[in-house]
Design an enzyme around this catalytic site. Structure first.
Site, short mmCIF file in Angstrom:
data_model
loop_
_atom_site.label_atom_id
_atom_site.label_comp_id
_atom_site.label_asym_id
_atom_site.label_seq_id
_atom_site.Cartn_x
_atom_site.Cartn_y
_atom_site.Cartn_z
N GLU A 40 0.82 -1.22 0.00
CA GLU A 40 0.00 0.00 0.00
C GLU A 40 0.85 1.27 0.00
O GLU A 40 1.77 1.42 0.80
CB GLU A 40 -0.89 -0.01 1.25
CG GLU A 40 -1.81 1.19 1.38
CD GLU A 40 -2.61 1.17 2.69
OE1 GLU A 40 -3.60 1.90 2.78
OE2 GLU A 40 -2.23 0.41 3.61
N LYS A 110 -9.85 2.62 -1.82
CA LYS A 110 -10.00 2.10 -0.46
C LYS A 110 -11.25 2.66 0.21
O LYS A 110 -11.45 3.88 0.28
CB LYS A 110 -8.76 2.46 0.35
CG LYS A 110 -8.71 1.86 1.76
CD LYS A 110 -7.40 2.28 2.43
CE LYS A 110 -7.26 1.71 3.84
NZ LYS A 110 -6.00 2.18 4.48
N CYS A 145 -5.58 -2.98 3.31
CA CYS A 145 -5.20 -2.78 4.71
C CYS A 145 -6.38 -2.79 5.69
O CYS A 145 -6.90 -3.85 6.03
CB CYS A 145 -4.39 -1.50 4.82
SG CYS A 145 -3.34 -1.39 6.30
#
Length: 258
Positions: A40, A110, A145
């Site tokens: 990321e 995200k 994540c």
């Protein structure tokens, strides 16, 4: 299917160009793999918030063009990790997946932005929809994540046909046990393979956790990294997902709860 997760070391002394050069050199040794993953916001450094706006790029910018070519050269599906995307005055944590021909087949913004000791939620705009995409091996779902803590996102990807999850991350060492737990849980509860790619190193005082993983639908860890820069590799047959789901049909026993 052969898969490689490149666990990149982040430090504050490198520039984005330095880090790209280092990563490209490592990628050049990965011919023969079917899927390759990067972590990321690895080019900028996830915790280097003061460089987010400066290094942001459009979806079709230099970062995307460069790794499209790299995917074609490697003849692999390349999950290039995420970068800070600039679009219409807003900024996103966006990950990209390229196919063997270097075509971008998915872009995922995200959804769950991290705000605990992080400026991500202040600087960026969250995405709104999970992403799944068809590959020659089966459908895969993309996540980033903090998304790992929210099982409903993975369930949505499952309902859209996902058999494997690809997770790009900059998860800290301080919560390593949570990382291990969620990697396994998201695989087991959805009877999917899960492949994650996490950073290592020290980024703005945050020690990154590493331990990139390949987890099968039973929760078995097929491969894992440690806390050093490394390449985590594994081989498995994604078609086994159908057999596992047939042998132990837990997904057929789901009861809708309102």
């Amino acid at each position: 299917m052969k898969i490689a997760s490149l666990q990149v070391q982040i430090n504050d002394s490198e520039t984005a160009a330095d880090r790209m050069k280092k990563v490209d050199a490592q990628l050049d040794h990965l011919h023969g793999y079917d899927f390759i993953l990067l972590p990321e916001i690895w080019m900028t450094g996830y915790n280097t918030f003061n460089r987010y706006m400066e290094e942001a790029e459009p979806l079709d910018g230099a970062f995307a063009a460069h790794y499209a070519k790299k995917a074609k050269t490697l003849h692999a599906y390349l999950f290039a990790g995420s970068f800070v995307e600039k679009s219409g005055g807003q900024y996103y944590n966006t990950s990209l997946l390229f196919n063997r021909e270097g075509e971008r087949i998915a872009a995922y913004r995200k959804i769950h932005l991290f705000t605990y000791g992080s400026e991500e939620g202040e600087l960026l705009t969250r995405g709104t929809d999970p992403v799944t995409v068809e590959t020659e091996f089966g459908k895969v779902g993309l996540a980033t994540c903090y998304d790992l803590r929210f099982p409903e996102q993975f369930r949505k990807a499952l309902d859209r046909g996902a058999k494997m999850f690809l997770v790009t991350s900059a998860w800290p060492l301080a919560r390593l046990e949570h990382w291990k737990l969620f990697n396994a849980a998201r695989a087991v509860e959805n009877q999917c393979y899960l492949v994650s790619c996490n950073c290592v190193g020290n980024n703005q005082g945050v020690i990154l956790g590493g331990h990139s993983r390949v987890v099968d639908p039973w929760g078995n860890v097929l491969a894992t990294g440690d806390e050093t820069e490394s390449i985590v590799t594994a081989a498995f047959d994604l078609s086994m997902v159908d057999q596992i789901r047939e042998d132990f049909p837990q997904l057929k026993h789901r009861v809708p709860i309102n």
